[in-house]
Design an enzyme around this catalytic site. Structure first.
Site: not given
Ligand code: 13P
Length: 254
Positions: A10-11, A99, A171, A177, A217, A238-239
């Site tokens: 997920n960018w 989300h 999540e 994040g 994360s 995410g990251g």
């Molecule tokens: P991170 O991997 O940056 O914690 O983000 C997770 C996320 O929200 C994916 O949808």
């Protein structure tokens, strides 16, 4: 039976179109040399990138492409919104619904999310429905009830057949994040609970089949242990999805 592991990036609102095409191309190149018989990789860029990315990687190649949200109507006077019909036409196969950032910053309720899920399914999109508790909900020990309500509300009137086109993503909001990942045992406990809820509502065949991703994360360093838990069937990243090398390393861990 073994469920396919589904790793989705997920960018969020990161990358320009050109940078996104370069990232997707690099990921796609990396997939060519990997055994994907038991796993699936998906990128979920901003809407504006979808068309260009599909042009670059091909519509029916190894890399799936999705969107981060959609409207609950096919069309209408909804300035700034995006229709699931358009997403489908652009070649997207997946859409994230619910989300926590949409729930938190755009006040999306379960009732609205349920309408969005139905609209996306009607266009033949596969939905990645996100659920998860906040830190205060976990600390007040209400996380099981929160997740149960999210499953109940979001999936209201979704048929057994439609469940074939639903992926769930657990999540925990406190892990998104923050670098604070749920422990494999903590995540497994919730994933098992979610599968139990699906079993109660849809029966064993659906519960055994459904993909339940973990997000929050997830990184190359912690992915293997999380993904080896019996009820963790993939990741929503995410990251770490913004660097081809890291995303591919997570795919390797699956
Ligand atoms: P991170 O991997 O940056 O914690 O983000 C997770 C996320 O929200 C994916 O949808």
């Amino acid at each position: 039976m073994t469920r396919k592991k589904i790793i989705a990036g997920n960018w969020k609102m990161f990358t320009t179109v050109s940078a996104g095409v370069a990232l997707a191309t690099e990921i796609n190149m990396g997939l060519q040399t990997r055994d994907l018989s038991n796993k699936k990789a998906i990128v979920i860029p901003p809407y504006t990138h979808i068309h260009a990315i599909i042009n670059a990687v091909g519509a029916n190649g190894n890399l799936g492409v999705g969107a981060q949200n959609c409207h609950q109507q096919k069309e209408g006077a909804y300035t700034g919104e995006i229709s699931p019909v358009t997403l489908k036409e652009m070649g997207a196969s997946y859409v994230i619904i619910g989300h926590s950032e949409r729930r938190q910053y755009f006040n999306e309720t379960e009732e609205l999310l349920n309408a969005k899920i139905k609209a996306a399914l009607a266009e033949g999109l596969t939905v990645i429905y996100c659920i998860g508790e906040t830190l205060s909900q976990r600390e007040s020990d209400t996380h099981f009830a929160v997740i149960e309500a999210q499953i109940k509300g979001g999936l209201e009137d979704i048929s057994t057949e439609e469940m074939n086109n639903i992926i769930l993503a657990y999540e925990p909001v406190w892990a998104i994040g923050t670098g604070k990942v749920a422990s494999p045992a903590q995540a497994q406990e919730i994933h098992q609970f979610i599968r139990g809820l699906i079993n109660a509502k849809y029966g064993n065949a659906v519960a055994k089949n459904i993909c339940i991703q973990y997000g929050g994360s997830m990184k190359p360093e912690n992915a293997a242990e999380l993904l080896s838990q019996p009820d963790i069937d993939g990741g929503l990243i995410g990251g770490a999805a913004l660097k081809a090398e890291q995303f591919l390393a997570i795919i390797d861990a699956a």
